[in-house]
Design an enzyme around this catalytic site. Structure first.
Site, PDB file in Angstrom:
ATOM      1  CE1 TYR A 166      -3.502   2.654   0.612  1.00 49.98           C
ATOM      2  CE2 TYR A 166      -2.507   3.089   2.741  1.00 49.98           C
ATOM      3  CZ  TYR A 166      -3.408   3.418   1.752  1.00 49.98           C
ATOM      4  OH  TYR A 166      -4.225   4.516   1.908  1.00 49.98           O
ATOM      5  CG  ASP A 268       5.804   3.808   0.924  1.00 48.17           C
ATOM      6  OD1 ASP A 268       6.077   4.346   2.014  1.00 48.17           O
ATOM      7  OD2 ASP A 268       4.638   3.622   0.523  1.00 48.17           O
ATOM      8  CE  LYS A 296       1.553   4.535   8.112  1.00 52.24           C
ATOM      9  NZ  LYS A 296       0.120   4.725   8.237  1.00 52.24           N
TER      10      LYS A 296
HETATM   11  C1  LIG Z   1       3.748   1.966   3.285  1.00 60.04           C
HETATM   12  C2  LIG Z   1       2.731   3.062   3.294  1.00 60.04           C
HETATM   13  N1  LIG Z   1       2.802   4.051   2.381  1.00 60.04           N
HETATM   14  C3  LIG Z   1       1.911   5.063   2.354  1.00 60.04           C
HETATM   15  C4  LIG Z   1       0.882   5.107   3.255  1.00 60.04           C
HETATM   16  C5  LIG Z   1      -0.105   6.226   3.211  1.00 60.04           C
HETATM   17  O1  LIG Z   1       0.121   7.090   4.273  1.00 60.04           O
HETATM   18  P1  LIG Z   1      -1.057   8.065   4.750  1.00 60.04           P
HETATM   19  O2  LIG Z   1      -2.116   7.211   5.363  1.00 60.04           O
HETATM   20  O3  LIG Z   1      -0.368   8.983   5.715  1.00 60.04           O
HETATM   21  O4  LIG Z   1      -1.543   8.789   3.549  1.00 60.04           O
HETATM   22  C6  LIG Z   1       0.761   4.100   4.217  1.00 60.04           C
HETATM   23  C7  LIG Z   1      -0.347   4.121   5.207  1.00 60.04           C
HETATM   24  O5  LIG Z   1      -0.585   3.224   5.950  1.00 60.04           O
HETATM   25  C8  LIG Z   1       1.699   3.044   4.229  1.00 60.04           C
HETATM   26  O6  LIG Z   1       1.608   2.037   5.116  1.00 60.04           O
END
Ligand SMILES: Cc1ncc(COP(=O)(O)O)c(C=O)c1O
Length: 458
Positions: A166, A268, A296
């Protein structure tokens, strides 16, 4: 108790235990269940994000303190959810509260740059080895900019992503996040499956999905699309199907493949950054990509995001050809909380503590797995870890998709009923440790897990 021969999960028994644990949980959450009815009158579904609502019911939080969370019913939990891993600093950390209060008293938003941006940029450069940074408000925004930067710098439109990861809820990458087994197609050519309704098919035509830990699959994707791929984005350790670690040489192999084909390579690190180690997965696995996306945990509990990249990649932004913009980017409240988080709280010693407590978690859980003969194993790095309910090592999403979700749901219910809050959505979520977690907290988690193991082993 000596190690047992491995058992098989008895799903009928697991269903009975789920019914028992749900029945125990429901009366503890009367206030949450009632309040939802009020919230639902004006808020769709009564929750702010669809992922705040998961079986058996949404749990509304009253407040948090350090490693503790208190719900509307007054239940107290040790918090291993930590806001999907964002609260590695713990709740209401005095240093962060003070930083936020001081900034709030001086104004929370100007949409003009403020002093101190360089201090955060410098800290992130020290951690992740990339020279330039920009700030955003979420992980979604960070990966959205990463995708666009790779496209802008190559003039190409296709992206490669890993099946089962994700990267946020924008249309460029919300494909094959947790696709149903019936839709995923052959392993050599995974189908690009939209994760939500309303995502244009045309966006999916620009995304090639490949399995994790499979260099050949990625090589094939490049060879089948010569001159079309702008870049590849990968979560360096997969965090949404339990923790799946990259095999030795895999991440460097991907970087080499990308560069061989004139494409960029992005990490990511929204979940792994500043949690696995001081320098995130980049440090742990010894590979520096062209772009790192963060969010985060870097914000100490404020909405945050950051994109780090090479000067070459930031070229269009620096030349004014690409507007990387946002009203709240680098807002002083988030910057104040980030600065305190990165410079005062998540210092190198914090990672020594995470590793020490992680070892207690891993050793304790592994001992339970062995003593009860569970077909499961434990993985952890720094502040993150998970139990994976499989005898065979899970190397990629396709290995995880066969694991019956009822097992991890039951494990979640056992913890919830016994004072431990784990991430409620996707029960295969990792645990997260904060700087306030102690060995006693780890022992409580392990103790609850042993009750779960004893119950399913009969
Ligand atoms: C690996 C990863 N990338 C991107 C995101 C998206 O982050 P946000 O919820 O702050 O938009 C998440 C959210 O859980 C994530 O786990």
């Amino acid at each position: 108790m000596a190690p047992q021969d491995p058992i098989e999960f008895d799903l009928e028994r697991i269903d009975q235990l789920i019914a028992r644990e749900e029945a125990t949980l429901e009366p503890k959450h009367r206030a949450s269940i009632e309040y939802r009815k009020t919230a639902e009158r004006y808020v769709a579904g009564g929750v702010a994000s669809s992922w705040q609502d998961s079986p058996p019911h949404a749990i509304y939080v009253d407040h948090g303190q350090g490693n503790r969370l208190f719900d509307l019913d007054g239940n107290e939990y040790i918090d291993f959810h930590l806001g999907y891993g964002a609260m590695v600093v713990g709740h209401a950390h005095p240093t962060i509260v003070q930083a936020i209060q001081a900034q709030a008293a001086r104004g929370t938003h100007f949409a003009q740059p403020t002093k101190g941006l360089d201090v955060i940029g410098q800290n992130l450069t020290e951690r992740f080895g990339l020279p330039l940074w920009r700030f955003a408000n979420s992980g979604t925004e960070a990966t959205l900019e990463a995708a666009r930067l790779m496209r802008a710098n190559t003039g190409r439109e296709m992206l490669i992503k890993i099946e089962g990861t994700y990267h946020g809820h924008h249309d460029a990458l919300m494909f094959s996040v947790a696709p149903d087994r019936s839709l995923i197609g052959p392993r050599e050519h995974p189908v690009t499956v939209p994760q939500a309704m309303g995502i244009p098919k045309a966006m999916g035509d620009l995304v090639r999905v490949v399995p994790f830990n499979d260099l050949e699959g990625t090589r094939r994707a490049f060879e089948e699309n010569p001159g079309k791929i702008a870049g590849m984005i990968v979560e360096p350790a997969m965090m949404n199907c339990g923790v799946i670690l990259p095999e030795p040489g895999y991440l460097q192999g991907l970087k080499d493949l990308c560069h061989e084909h004139g494409a960029y390579f992005a990490f990511d690190e929204v979940k792994t950054g500043v949690t696995l180690a001081y320098g995130g997965a980049t440090e742990v696995f010894g590979v520096t990509p062209d772009i790192v996306c963060l969010a985060k945990a870097i914000g100490g509990g404020t909405p945050c995001g950051a994109i780090g990249a090479t000067e070459e990649l930031f070229g269009p932004v620096l030349r004014g050809e690409y507007d990387m913009a946002g009203t709240f980017n680098g807002n002083p409240l988030t910057m104040a909380a980030s600065r305190a988080t990165l410079i005062e709280v998540l210092v190198p010693e914090a990672y020594e503590q995470f590793n020490r407590i992680d070892k207690v978690m891993e050793d304790g859980l592994t001992s339970v797995v062995e003593r009860y003969g569970l077909p499961a194993y434990v993985t952890g790095v720094g502040a993150k870890g998970s139990v994976i309910y499989s005898k065979q090592p899970v190397r990629e999403y396709r290995d995880a998709v066969g694991i019956d979700e009822r097992i991890s749901y039951l494990a979640w219910l056992f913890q919830q009923n016994r004072g431990v809050f784990k991430s409620p959505w996707s029960k295969q979520e990792t645990w997260t440790l904060s700087v306030w977690h102690t060995e006693d907290d780890a022992a409580r988690y392990v103790g609850n897990f042993e009750e779960f193991a004893a119950a399913i082993a009969g």
